[in-house]
Design a protein around this motif. Structure first.
Motif, PDB file in Angstrom:
ATOM      1  N   THR A  99       0.820  -0.775  -0.135  1.00  0.00           N
ATOM      2  CA  THR A  99       0.030   0.176   0.147  1.00  0.00           C
ATOM      3  C   THR A  99       1.431   1.508   0.107  1.00  0.00           C
ATOM      4  OG1 THR A  99      -0.040   0.147   2.746  1.00  0.00           O
ATOM      5  CG2 THR A  99      -1.375  -1.066   1.127  1.00  0.00           C
ATOM      6  N   SER A 100       1.508   0.985  -0.549  1.00  0.00           N
ATOM      7  CA  SER A 100       3.122   2.198  -0.491  1.00  0.00           C
ATOM      8  C   SER A 100       2.602   3.277  -1.654  1.00  0.00           C
ATOM      9  CB  SER A 100       4.045   1.942  -0.822  1.00  0.00           C
ATOM     10  OG  SER A 100       4.479   1.310  -1.390  1.00  0.00           O
ATOM     11  N   PRO A 101       2.780   4.055  -1.613  1.00  0.00           N
ATOM     12  CA  PRO A 101       2.785   5.098  -2.406  1.00  0.00           C
ATOM     13  C   PRO A 101       3.604   4.272  -4.238  1.00  0.00           C
ATOM     14  CG  PRO A 101       4.063   6.280  -1.313  1.00  0.00           C
ATOM     15  CD  PRO A 101       3.462   5.205  -0.080  1.00  0.00           C
ATOM     16  N   ASN A 102       3.028   4.799  -5.137  1.00  0.00           N
ATOM     17  CA  ASN A 102       3.015   4.492  -6.674  1.00  0.00           C
ATOM     18  C   ASN A 102       4.026   3.868  -7.023  1.00  0.00           C
ATOM     19  OD1 ASN A 102      -0.278   4.835  -6.506  1.00  0.00           O
ATOM     20  ND2 ASN A 102       0.343   6.412  -7.990  1.00  0.00           N
ATOM     21  N   ARG A 103       5.889   5.221  -6.889  1.00  0.00           N
ATOM     22  CA  ARG A 103       6.807   5.024  -7.284  1.00  0.00           C
ATOM     23  C   ARG A 103       7.252   3.534  -6.681  1.00  0.00           C
ATOM     24  NH1 ARG A 103       6.937   8.694  -3.617  1.00  0.00           N
ATOM     25  NH2 ARG A 103       8.532   9.093  -2.340  1.00  0.00           N
ATOM     26  N   PHE A 104       7.160   3.087  -5.797  1.00  0.00           N
ATOM     27  CA  PHE A 104       7.341   2.226  -5.171  1.00  0.00           C
ATOM     28  C   PHE A 104       7.194   1.096  -5.663  1.00  0.00           C
ATOM     29  CE2 PHE A 104       7.926   5.799  -1.753  1.00  0.00           C
ATOM     30  CZ  PHE A 104       9.585   5.426  -2.195  1.00  0.00           C
ATOM     31  N   HIS A 105       5.841   0.630  -6.306  1.00  0.00           N
ATOM     32  CA  HIS A 105       4.868  -0.451  -6.340  1.00  0.00           C
ATOM     33  C   HIS A 105       5.287  -1.543  -7.366  1.00  0.00           C
ATOM     34  CE1 HIS A 105       0.726   1.344  -5.985  1.00  0.00           C
ATOM     35  NE2 HIS A 105       1.349   1.642  -5.023  1.00  0.00           N
ATOM     36  N   ALA A 106       6.820  -1.189  -8.362  1.00  0.00           N
ATOM     37  CA  ALA A 106       7.870  -2.068  -9.196  1.00  0.00           C
ATOM     38  C   ALA A 106       8.362  -2.285  -8.407  1.00  0.00           C
ATOM     39  CB  ALA A 106       8.111  -1.391  -9.944  1.00  0.00           C
ATOM     40  N   GLU A 107       9.212  -1.829  -7.638  1.00  0.00           N
ATOM     41  CA  GLU A 107      10.366  -2.310  -6.909  1.00  0.00           C
ATOM     42  C   GLU A 107      10.058  -3.046  -5.788  1.00  0.00           C
ATOM     43  OE1 GLU A 107      14.293  -1.137  -3.813  1.00  0.00           O
ATOM     44  OE2 GLU A 107      12.538   0.148  -4.813  1.00  0.00           O
TER      45      GLU A 107
END
Length: 371
Positions: A78-86
């Motif tokens: 549920t983190s900010p979008n920019r962390f989803h991929a990693e």
């Protein structure tokens, strides 16, 4: 009883919703018991509070600890979008199942890489398009498929809220272009996903994206302004592969609207209207009624609309937002046990991200595009 260990990344609004949903799902999941193992947040104090509030066995300020934890089977992101991929790719590489909030990725290329990685690893994924878990949305889909509306002639969809309406609201992660587009991704992904859920693939679109608030305070109370590079409003004209057309709007500066996620589907025999602000009701019109008795009928959610009955034995008493999230987690548990996705999974989220990217391209080129 089989236990499934849960690791949660993030303790904000969606993090709390995930934690409550996993806890509630434990009451309905039968022989499978989700166990809240650990919660991670960059703010260690927030992680510690969440662990105490929701009953996680431990907490950490490093999300990587969850990936390495052998007691965790599922990573809930549920983190900010920019962390989803990693975070998703790390979990997949570790052989863990992944539930990730939407939008899945900043662009379709990254979403494709995530979907392919999950498929190759054989892990089950799910993305947080929880509004389509509404029992009445499933009913609407069934009614359309059964031909109760006849030939579908049109679709109008909107997701409008006002949480970004004030120009004094400071710049935040939602406006970070490294995380993807603005309203068309954050809200538009929901209504685009809902359109696909009801009517199937979208084969073409023309989009107009607009940034209404051009700059915002760098932080609360600051006189330094920071340029806004993402859209506030997106208006899309779409063509469905099934042959009908429609209009879709995503708008996070719509003053007065808190959750106007809704649609109208028209057909040769009738129509359906839905609004998330009254999401225990579905409006159904049949054009077989005599002119003097025509009008929409209100279908009220009840135990006949599974799985409403898990939450309440009486019709009209209503289920809520967190109940939809619980249904989402229950279906995810079933998917894990069956070894196949019930959706929306990473593959579906990739398809939705293609539409978001197409909207950006169409608006930039001022032309019709094929996703």
């Amino acid at each position: 009883m089989r236990k499934i260990g849960i690791g949660l990344i993030g303790t904000g609004f969606m993090g709390k919703s995930h934690a409550m949903a996993w806890r509630a799902a434990a009451s309905f999941s039968g022989d499978v018991q989700p166990v809240l193992v650990s919660v991670a947040d960059i703010d260690g104090a927030a992680a510690e509070r969440a662990a105490a509030q929701f009953g996680f066995q431990r907490w950490t300020s490093q999300w990587q600890d969850l990936i390495e934890d052998p007691e965790i089977d599922v990573i809930s992101i549920t983190s900010p979008n920019r962390f989803h991929a990693e975070q998703s790719l790390a979990a997949i590489a570790a052989g863990k199942h992944v539930h990730c909030e939407k939008p899945l990725a900043p662009n379709s290329e990254t979403a494709e890489r995530m979907a392919r990685a999950a498929a190759e690893a054989g892990v089950v994924t799910q993305v947080g398009f929880n509004y389509v878990k509404n029992p009445l949305l499933k009913l609407a889909k069934q009614m359309i498929a059964n031909g109760e509306l006849g030939e579908i002639t049109g679709f109008r969809g909107i997701h409008a809220e006002d949480f970004m309406a004030s120009p004094e609201l400071p710049w935040s992660w939602r406006l970070d272009p490294s995380g993807g587009a603005g309203a068309v991704a954050d809200l538009g992904s929901h209504i685009l996903g809902m359109a696909r859920f009801l009517l199937g693939p979208i084969s073409g679109m023309f989009a107009d994206l607009d940034t209404v608030v051009k700059a915002r305070p760098e932080k609360a109370g600051s006189a330094t302004m920071k340029a806004v590079e993402v859209d506030d409003i997106a208006r899309l004209t779409v063509k469905f592969a099934r042959g009908c057309s429609g209009q879709i709007e995503a708008n996070w500066v719509a003053s007065g609207h808190k959750m106007q996620l809704g649609f109208e589907v028209t057909g040769s025999k009738g129509a359906l209207i839905f609004n998330q602000e009254r999401f225990n009701e579905l409006q159904f019109f049949r054009n077989t009624d005599t002119e003097s008795r025509n009008g929409f009928t209100t279908i009220v959610a009840g135990p006949d609309h599974a799985p409403y009955g898990l939450f309440c034995p009486a019709p009209g008493h209503q289920i809520g937002f967190n109940d939809l999230k619980t249904i989402e987690m229950l279906e995810f548990i079933q998917s894990i046990m069956q070894g196949k996705a019930q959706g929306p999974d990473f593959q579906e989220a990739w398809e939705i991200q293609k539409l978001v990217d197409a909207a950006l391209r169409s608006s930039r080129e001022r032309s019709w595009v094929t996703p």
